[in-house]
Design an enzyme around this catalytic site. Structure first.
Site, PDB file in Angstrom:
ATOM      1  N   HIS A 163       0.840  -1.456  -0.112  1.00 55.81           N
ATOM      2  CA  HIS A 163       0.027  -0.079   0.096  1.00 55.81           C
ATOM      3  C   HIS A 163       0.798   1.239   0.210  1.00 55.81           C
ATOM      4  O   HIS A 163       0.373   2.291  -0.273  1.00 55.81           O
ATOM      5  CB  HIS A 163      -1.095  -0.036   1.300  1.00 55.81           C
ATOM      6  CG  HIS A 163      -2.087   0.782   0.988  1.00 55.81           C
ATOM      7  ND1 HIS A 163      -2.407   1.893   0.251  1.00 55.81           N
ATOM      8  CD2 HIS A 163      -3.438   0.364   1.211  1.00 55.81           C
ATOM      9  CE1 HIS A 163      -3.486   2.150   0.438  1.00 55.81           C
ATOM     10  NE2 HIS A 163      -4.300   1.362   0.813  1.00 55.81           N
ATOM     11  N   ASP A 375      -8.382  -5.910 -18.676  1.00 60.04           N
ATOM     12  CA  ASP A 375      -8.707  -6.933 -19.774  1.00 60.04           C
ATOM     13  C   ASP A 375      -7.428  -7.166 -20.338  1.00 60.04           C
ATOM     14  O   ASP A 375      -6.667  -6.100 -20.978  1.00 60.04           O
ATOM     15  CB  ASP A 375      -9.429  -6.210 -20.801  1.00 60.04           C
ATOM     16  CG  ASP A 375      -9.973  -7.273 -21.935  1.00 60.04           C
ATOM     17  OD1 ASP A 375      -9.313  -8.208 -22.071  1.00 60.04           O
ATOM     18  OD2 ASP A 375     -10.741  -6.930 -22.607  1.00 60.04           O
TER      19      ASP A 375
END
Length: 432
Positions: A163, A375
């Site tokens: 993070h 994608d």
């Protein structure tokens, strides 16, 4: 029955071309010590339904879908994306003050990458809908992110990120860049910017004693809220206020109220706390480098503000859902002012120094981070499964159920066993 997952390849993927050997400073938000943790998630891609690769030639004809296995395509695309995002191929180096003074040394050593195959199809394991038929650690080893391919041709991308390097939007931006290269683009659709110096850096308060973290026996629960019930609450809120609210507002309102009712606090004046993390890129339009966008597009570091809602437990329990939504919306309206005051050090308590108690609920929204749009050439994922849970922190993550289901999915680790039945009963009552 168990399904075997066999790891077939492990390696560091380095940037595919030379990158600057820089030493980069992190922002004051990046360096919040509590952010130095791993965020783990699974991104489930069902049996391929190829989407045309984007054309990068002058012929304006779709490029043929690669016949290579997904793991190979993603590995090669990762190497290209690490040229643009070269700090991800580097290593942390702590300063004299420890993690709170960390920087990134851009060594080009690369990102750890693991390939694996599963001896089953995704249908055999219910497409990894909950409860998981394969342990998460089999698909997402602690050591690294990876790609697991299934016998049906579907695959799962396991992602482990730190993070400190990126917030959720930044991690989603990077994953989409990998997808852009995998589909044949010459460069990512969004150009990354480091620009950590643009983040405000107010003087830190004198450090106090380290917080005492009490460990709770929090239980995992996943429930879905129907679209009809969500829309009814949205309509009710609009009728009573003339304003609109989001699915996120409704989902966290129901979760917070259900949890508060389940706790059965004896004193209705007891305070209960809700905290969620709001993107603040749009609040810094004059701070960003000249990129053609004044909204911080391309910035992938931590750029959020903890929004807190504090109320009496009796008020949260007795309100209708639209009323709890109102409490959340009121806190949102204060975001710009609160962030501006923090930026000039006009605060008595650092909002980024969080307190973890059992009467506090922390909420994260995973529906707008970009993961669901990634994608690699075989279509977008059916769903994303986050594992951002800690035993000292009551957490609810708002996500989307697997397609084609509609509504909201609430993935929680926020109550102990004694409060679990009442919490489940309250959440499920929302759809009755």
């Amino acid at each position: 029955m168990g399904f075997a997952v066999q790891r077939t390849r492990r390696e560091y993927v380095r940037p595919s071309s030379p990158t600057p050997p820089a030493s980069l400073h992190l922002s004051i938000i990046d360096r919040v010590v509590g952010l130095r943790h791993l965020v783990r998630s699974l991104h489930v891609f069902p049996s391929p339904s190829p989407s045309p690769r984007l054309d990068v030639t002058e012929t304006n004809k779709p490029l043929p879908l690669s016949s290579s296995p997904p793991a190979r395509v993603i590995r090669e695309a990762l190497g290209k994306a690490l040229v643009d995002y070269y700090p991800f191929a580097g290593r942390f180096a702590d300063g004299e003050g420890g993690p709170g003074t960390a920087r990134v040394d851009c060594t080009g050593e690369g990102a750890w990458f693991v390939e694996a195959v599963a001896g089953c199809s995704l249908d055999d394991v219910n497409r990894l809908d909950h409860p998981l038929a394969i342990p998460e650690d089999d698909l997402l080893p602690d050591a690294a992110p990876g790609v697991t391919e299934f016998t049906c041709g579907g695959f799962v991308v396991g992602l482990i990120s730190v993070h400190t390097m990126a917030d959720g939007l930044g991690a989603g931006q990077f994953i989409n860049a990998v997808g852009d290269y995998a589909r044949g683009l010459d460069k990512p659709r969004v150009s990354p910017i480091w620009a950590r110096e643009a983040i405000p850096s107010p003087p830190k308060l004198p450090p106090g004693p380290p917080p005492e973290l009490k460990m709770f026996q929090l239980q995992h629960v996943t429930v879905d809220l129907s679209l009809d019930s969500i829309n009814k609450t949205k309509s009710s809120y609009f009728v009573s206020t003339g304003q609109r609210c989001s699915t996120f507002d409704v989902a966290i309102a129901k979760t917070w109220q259900a949890r508060t009712r389940a706790l059965r606090l004896p004193d209705p004046s007891s305070r209960v706390n809700l905290c969620f993390f709001a993107n603040t890129r749009h609040l810094m339009s004059t701070a960003w480098p000249v990129t053609g966008h004044g909204n911080g597009e391309g910035f992938y570091g931590n750029c959020f503000y903890p929004v807190s809602v504090v109320a009496k437990s009796g008020e949260v329990e007795s309100a209708d859902i639209a009323g709890v939504v109102g409490m959340i919306r009121d806190a949102k309206t204060k975001l710009a002012g609160d962030f501006a005051r923090w930026a000039v050090a006009d605060f008595k308590e650092d909002p980024y120094e969080l307190s973890f108690t059992y009467d506090s609920l922390f909420v994260s929204d995973w529906t707008r981070l970009g993961f669901l749009e990634a994608d690699y050439g075989w279509g977008t994922p059916s769903h994303v499964i986050p594992f951002a849970y800690y035993p000292f922190m009551a957490v609810a993550i708002i996500g989307a159920p697997p397609v084609p289901k509609a509504g909201a999915r609430i993935m929680t680790q926020c109550v102990e066993e004694e409060h679990l039945p009442a919490f489940l009963e309250e959440v499920k009552a929302f759809d009755k």
